[in-house]
Design an enzyme around this catalytic site. Structure first.
Site, PDB file in Angstrom:
ATOM      1  N   LYS A   1      -4.947  -2.796  12.405  1.00  0.00           N
ATOM      2  CA  LYS A   1      -5.047  -1.866  11.131  1.00  0.00           C
ATOM      3  C   LYS A   1      -5.645  -0.453  11.813  1.00  0.00           C
ATOM      4  O   LYS A   1      -6.714  -0.341  12.567  1.00  0.00           O
ATOM      5  CB  LYS A   1      -5.872  -2.274  10.044  1.00  0.00           C
ATOM      6  CG  LYS A   1      -5.211  -3.581   9.243  1.00  0.00           C
ATOM      7  CD  LYS A   1      -5.642  -3.553   7.827  1.00  0.00           C
ATOM      8  CE  LYS A   1      -5.135  -2.515   7.143  1.00  0.00           C
ATOM      9  NZ  LYS A   1      -5.314  -2.183   5.841  1.00  0.00           N
TER      10      LYS A   1
ATOM     11  N   HIS B   1       7.887  11.300 -10.981  1.00  0.00           N
ATOM     12  CA  HIS B   1       7.630   9.775 -11.683  1.00  0.00           C
ATOM     13  C   HIS B   1       7.547   8.861 -10.299  1.00  0.00           C
ATOM     14  O   HIS B   1       7.702   7.637 -10.123  1.00  0.00           O
ATOM     15  CB  HIS B   1       8.535   8.962 -12.461  1.00  0.00           C
ATOM     16  CG  HIS B   1       8.911   9.981 -13.592  1.00  0.00           C
ATOM     17  ND1 HIS B   1       8.246   9.895 -14.952  1.00  0.00           N
ATOM     18  CD2 HIS B   1       9.888  11.023 -13.491  1.00  0.00           C
ATOM     19  CE1 HIS B   1       8.934  10.628 -15.725  1.00  0.00           C
ATOM     20  NE2 HIS B   1       9.880  11.370 -14.919  1.00  0.00           N
TER      21      HIS B   1
ATOM     22  N   SER C   1     -10.223  -1.543  10.922  1.00  0.00           N
ATOM     23  CA  SER C   1     -10.607  -2.865  10.378  1.00  0.00           C
ATOM     24  C   SER C   1     -11.668  -3.642  11.131  1.00  0.00           C
ATOM     25  O   SER C   1     -11.313  -3.799  12.332  1.00  0.00           O
ATOM     26  CB  SER C   1      -9.523  -3.638   9.681  1.00  0.00           C
ATOM     27  OG  SER C   1      -9.964  -4.992   9.322  1.00  0.00           O
TER      28      SER C   1
END
Ligand code: ARG
Length: 485
Positions: A283, A156, A277
């Site tokens: 980034k 999960h 980016s």
């Protein structure tokens, strides 16, 4: 330009028809297969006395000349030639004259395209299977280094039990192994030779289909002419196998995206396989795994696309099936490049063992071990053991630490409060050792389990399977350069 099939027509075809009808813009990828099929057909016509040996030799040399023109890029493909079969046949007639007009005896474009496509599909199933074997080997080499590297195993997407990274990578490899098996089995099922089926009903010549089949490395000729020119289930087998592969690659890619995020921090992607980016200078983006995940869209799409094309087609050949090719080529090319870059990304990434260990300390991953200890060594019924463990986990939380960090005496004291009769058992149990993350992982020694030893066994046997499979994969019908065209 007059069409090869233009005899019964009074008017020239419209330019719009030429554009709409043609497949030459994409089916030129089949040229090697078309030439191989034509050469073999010509030789067969020689064997059954339809062509004499000088005619066969002339046709073969003409076809070879065309092959080298295409290879060198000097061959001119044009829309009027409609498809790769007509393009090569009309060039042959241009090169060698009237003898070239005899090549199309005892065959039709319907069995010709069925042959070309089938050979393309079969060869590319083998090429992709081989690439998969290489990827599996590369992943196993990484796994080998990490059979003691702890990480949280999840269900999960929640921390569940400690495992080792090698074990996780072997899980990836097992799914890829089934992809190889699917490719191998579709090859076996479909390695049947359709040429000589004619337009739909066979030919009035005594085509030696057995001989052609052997020459082209097929197991046998197909058994019914109508079915041979009509069905494309051999291509659908491949599209299905590649859709499934795409699903597996996408799941792996998703984990690479998660693991390289700040929240996980398990993995750093190499700069060589990351992107920046355009606006945020700080980034580093996982574009490659994201695209790998995204490719599943086209792999599923191509499967559905051809399934829909084929649905409700009456026997035998229908032009609808010309729509099979771009789906096949697109899936094959996407799979090949995806496998290559996935391997490069994994081999160049670095794993952060500390971050993985730290993550293991969140979520009381050894709770199942405590319950198992209570059942096995203290005779507590499982339900009760589950409850007691829950209480101890709550205690650890109240102390602001992980279950694996509680000391032996603390554990014995708290357990005794919950099961006073077992106090002396707890006192001498050294339970804290059993609840260490490493001990928890190493306790799972069952066949296929995560402990380092069964993980190593899994790696060894999978490696042995790869070696065996590498030898067992069928031969390519065209060895050279078919891969990236
Ligand atoms: N370009 C065609 C295809 O891909 C070749 C077969 C054409 N046959 C025909 N009878 N028009 O299906």
């Amino acid at each position: 330009m007059a069409k090869l099939w233009g005899g019964r027509f009074e008017l020239e075809s419209s330019a719009l028809l030429d554009v709409f009808n043609a497949s030459i813009t994409f089916d030129q990828k089949l040229w090697r297969y078309d030439i191989l099929g034509s050469k073999t057909h010509a030789r067969m016509l020689g064997r059954i006395g339809v062509l004499d040996s000088s005619e066969v030799a002339l046709i073969e040399s003409g076809l070879e000349k065309i092959a080298s023109e295409i290879e060198q890029g000097s061959f001119r493909f044009s829309l009027e030639q409609e498809d790769i079969h007509m393009a090569i046949e009309s060039a042959l007639i241009e090169h060698i004259g009237d003898v070239g007009k005899k090549l199309h005896t005892a065959r039709s474009r319907n069995d010709q395209v069925a042959l070309d496509c089938r050979m393309y599909v079969l060869d590319h199933a083998v090429l992709i299977a081989n690439k998969l074997l290489t990827l599996i080997q590369a992943l196993l080499a990484i796994a080998r280094k990490h059979t003691h590297t702890l990480m949280p195993g999840m269900t999960h997407l929640q921390h569940a039990q400690p495992i080792n990274l090698g074990f996780h990578l072997v899980a990836w490899c097992e799914s890829l192994r089934r992809d190889v098996e699917r490719l191998e089995s579709l090859h076996k099922r479909n390695n049947l030779m359709p040429l000589g089926s004619g337009a739909l009903a066979g030919t009035p010549y005594n085509n030696d289909r057995e001989w052609v089949s052997k020459q082209l490395g097929f197991a046998a000729p197909t058994r019914n002419a109508m079915d041979s020119v009509s069905d494309r289930d051999f291509a659908l087998d491949l599209l299905y196998a590649l859709a499934m592969l795409g699903m597996h690659i996408s799941r792996i890619a998703e984990e690479l995206v998660l693991w390289s995020s700040a929240e996980f921090g398990f993995l750093r992607l190499s700069d060589a396989y990351s992107t920046g980016s355009s606006i945020m200078p700080q980034k580093k983006n996982p574009d490659v795994p994201e695209l790998l995940r995204g490719k599943s869209g086209r792999l599923y799409g191509n499967l559905v696309r051809l399934l829909v094309v084929m649905k409700s087609l009456p026997l035998a050949y229908n032009k609808d099936t010309q729509e099979d090719k771009e789906a096949i080529f697109d899936s094959v090319e996407s799979a090949l490049i995806s496998l290559e870059i996935l391997q490069a990304v994994c081999e160049s990434a670095s794993f952060d063992k500390k971050a993985m260990l730290k993550a293991c300390k969140a979520g009381h991953l050894s709770a199942t071990d405590l319950a198992d200890f209570l059942v096995r060594e203290c005779g507590v019924p499982f339900r009760e053991a589950h409850h007691i463990t829950g209480r101890i986990v709550a205690y650890a939380e109240s102390q602001g630490c992980d279950l694996s960090e509680l000391s032996g005496s603390e554990l014995a004291r708290e357990l005794s409060k919950l099961a006073p009769k077992l106090e002396s058992t707890f006192a001498k149990s050294a339970i804290d050792k059993k609840l260490s993350l490493l001990a928890s992982m190493q306790a799972r020694t069952s066949l296929g389990g995560t402990a380092s030893k069964p993980t190593s066994t899994q790696i060894t046997s999978l490696n042995a399977w790869v070696k065996k499979m590498r030898k067992a994969l069928p031969k390519l019908k065209i060895e050279a350069k078919v891969e990236n065209e």
